[in-house]
Design a protein around this motif. Structure first.
Motif, short mmCIF file in Angstrom:
data_model
loop_
_atom_site.label_atom_id
_atom_site.label_comp_id
_atom_site.label_asym_id
_atom_site.label_seq_id
_atom_site.Cartn_x
_atom_site.Cartn_y
_atom_site.Cartn_z
N GLU A 80 0.84 -1.25 -0.12
CA GLU A 80 0.04 0.04 0.02
C GLU A 80 0.83 1.36 0.12
OE1 GLU A 80 -3.08 0.36 -0.27
OE2 GLU A 80 -4.19 -1.37 0.06
N GLN A 81 1.93 1.36 0.72
CA GLN A 81 2.84 2.40 0.91
C GLN A 81 3.41 2.64 -0.57
OE1 GLN A 81 5.68 1.68 3.93
NE2 GLN A 81 3.83 2.07 5.69
N LEU A 82 3.96 1.59 -1.26
CA LEU A 82 4.42 1.77 -2.39
C LEU A 82 3.46 2.24 -3.62
CD1 LEU A 82 6.59 -1.57 -2.95
CD2 LEU A 82 7.47 0.94 -3.28
N ALA A 83 2.38 1.51 -3.55
CA ALA A 83 1.29 2.12 -4.54
C ALA A 83 0.69 3.47 -4.41
CB ALA A 83 0.04 1.05 -4.39
N SER A 84 0.87 3.98 -3.13
CA SER A 84 0.54 5.65 -2.75
C SER A 84 1.64 6.31 -3.11
CB SER A 84 -0.20 5.62 -1.23
OG SER A 84 0.92 5.14 -0.63
N ASP A 85 2.61 5.88 -3.34
CA ASP A 85 3.83 6.72 -3.71
C ASP A 85 3.97 6.95 -5.12
OD1 ASP A 85 6.36 8.38 -3.90
OD2 ASP A 85 7.37 6.82 -2.50
N THR A 88 7.00 5.64 -7.15
CA THR A 88 7.44 4.27 -7.25
C THR A 88 7.41 3.89 -8.70
OG1 THR A 88 6.04 3.86 -5.35
CG2 THR A 88 6.14 2.01 -6.73
N THR A 89 8.14 3.18 -8.85
CA THR A 89 8.60 2.74 -10.41
C THR A 89 7.87 1.61 -10.75
OG1 THR A 89 10.41 1.56 -9.82
CG2 THR A 89 10.97 3.72 -10.09
N PRO A 90 7.60 1.20 -12.12
CA PRO A 90 7.20 -0.01 -12.29
C PRO A 90 7.83 -1.08 -11.83
CG PRO A 90 6.96 1.37 -14.01
CD PRO A 90 7.89 2.27 -13.16
N GLU A 91 9.14 -0.98 -11.79
CA GLU A 91 10.01 -2.19 -11.46
C GLU A 91 9.52 -2.26 -9.76
OE1 GLU A 91 12.24 -5.70 -11.17
OE2 GLU A 91 11.37 -4.60 -12.88
N GLN A 92 9.34 -1.38 -9.14
CA GLN A 92 9.30 -1.70 -7.67
C GLN A 92 7.86 -2.19 -7.32
OE1 GLN A 92 9.93 2.65 -6.49
NE2 GLN A 92 11.49 1.89 -5.17
N ARG A 93 6.72 -1.81 -8.18
CA ARG A 93 5.48 -2.48 -8.22
C ARG A 93 5.82 -3.78 -8.37
NH1 ARG A 93 1.13 0.89 -8.30
NH2 ARG A 93 1.63 3.00 -8.61
N ARG A 94 6.61 -4.34 -9.47
CA ARG A 94 6.70 -5.81 -9.85
C ARG A 94 7.18 -6.26 -8.76
NH1 ARG A 94 7.08 -7.20 -15.31
NH2 ARG A 94 9.03 -8.37 -15.16
N GLN A 95 8.31 -5.82 -8.02
CA GLN A 95 9.00 -6.80 -6.94
C GLN A 95 8.01 -6.85 -5.90
OE1 GLN A 95 11.79 -8.44 -7.28
NE2 GLN A 95 11.84 -7.75 -9.28
N ALA A 96 7.27 -5.72 -5.57
CA ALA A 96 6.16 -5.84 -4.76
C ALA A 96 5.19 -6.95 -4.81
CB ALA A 96 5.48 -4.61 -4.31
N MET A 97 4.70 -7.15 -6.13
CA MET A 97 3.86 -8.07 -6.41
C MET A 97 4.34 -9.71 -6.30
SD MET A 97 0.88 -7.63 -7.46
CE MET A 97 0.51 -8.87 -8.41
N LEU A 98 5.67 -9.84 -6.75
CA LEU A 98 6.23 -10.98 -6.36
C LEU A 98 6.49 -11.27 -4.93
CD1 LEU A 98 8.94 -10.74 -9.45
CD2 LEU A 98 6.72 -12.13 -9.33
N ALA A 99 6.83 -10.31 -4.06
CA ALA A 99 6.95 -10.52 -2.70
C ALA A 99 5.63 -10.98 -2.12
CB ALA A 99 7.46 -9.22 -2.09
N LEU A 100 4.50 -10.40 -2.38
CA LEU A 100 3.32 -10.61 -1.93
C LEU A 100 2.93 -12.02 -2.25
CD1 LEU A 100 0.94 -7.70 -2.40
CD2 LEU A 100 1.67 -8.72 -0.11
N GLY A 101 3.11 -12.64 -3.47
CA GLY A 101 3.04 -13.89 -3.92
C GLY A 101 3.91 -14.96 -3.03
#
Length: 220
Positions: A80-85, A88-101
């Motif tokens: 949520e913090q990344l998404a609201s910033d 935040t870069t697309p790569e950071q979003r991608r890594q956060a998605m993978l971490a959630l998985g």
């Protein structure tokens, strides 16, 4: 008269016993006498602590929600913090998605407790009761929203679009299948159990699929 610690222990034992009995037999098939016996308490403890069978069932569902929230909240908060910033870069979003998985696989596939939770959660999908509202509001909706805020911009899809919602269900479902279809997975792969090495293989497979979904939103 029971001391506060003894009362808390009796309530916890009832929750743990009921989690197993409700999971195995469903709400209607579960016997309060069997639950009390498994917990090692007098049957009168159920109405005393929970008001009855219905209250005990809701207590079990609340326990499931507490356990999942405790394990998933750190990852969801970070997402949520990344998404609201705005930085935040697309790569950071991608890594956060993978971490959630990865976190989801570790919780739902890599822990024995999840086998007990899954029985009740699946029953609530087929025959929803008011307990489903608890699971949805406390467990499912927060996860869906966090993933939506990460994945939507990557795919160029509005947060409330049906396409995005379907993609999110496909992301979550591909991980959840390793728990709810565990018997089929083990038989097809000729495994006897999920070991740490095999969990790594599952994480890698889920990661590959998440990457494929995220890559679908990239410009050609």
């Amino acid at each position: 008269m029971l001391a506060a610690g003894e009362k808390a222990d009796a309530k916890q034992r009832l929750i743990e016993a009921a989690l197993r009995v409700f999971g195995e037999h469903g709400f209607k098939g579960a016997s309060t006498r069997a639950i009390a016996g498994a917990a090692g308490v007098n049957i009168a403890a159920i109405p005393y602590y929970f008001g009855g069978k219905e209250g005990l069932y809701m207590g079990v569902v609340g326990h499931i929600a507490d356990q999942i929230t405790a394990r998933m909240s750190p990852g969801l908060r970070a997402a949520e913090q990344l998404a609201s910033d705005s930085a935040t870069t697309p790569e950071q979003r991608r890594q956060a998605m993978l971490a959630l998985g990865d976190r989801f696989i570790s919780m739902m596939v890599g822990t024995e407790e999840a086998a007990l939770w899954a029985r009740i959660m699946v029953r609530e999908q087929f025959d929803p009761t008011e307990a489903f509202d608890v699971l949805y509001s406390r467990v499912m909706a927060p996860s869906y929203m966090a993933v939506s805020r990460l994945l939507g911009p990557l795919l160029g899809l509005p947060a409330e679009s049906e396409e995005l919602k379907l993609r999110i269900f496909s992301v979550i479902g591909q991980a959840l299948i390793f728990r709810v279809a565990r018997t089929a997975v083990l038989r097809r792969l000729e495994w006897d159990a999920y070991t740490p090495d095999r969990l790594d293989q599952i994480r890698a497979a889920v990661r590959a699929n998440i990457i494929a979904i995220m890559d679908a939103g990239r410009p050609a």
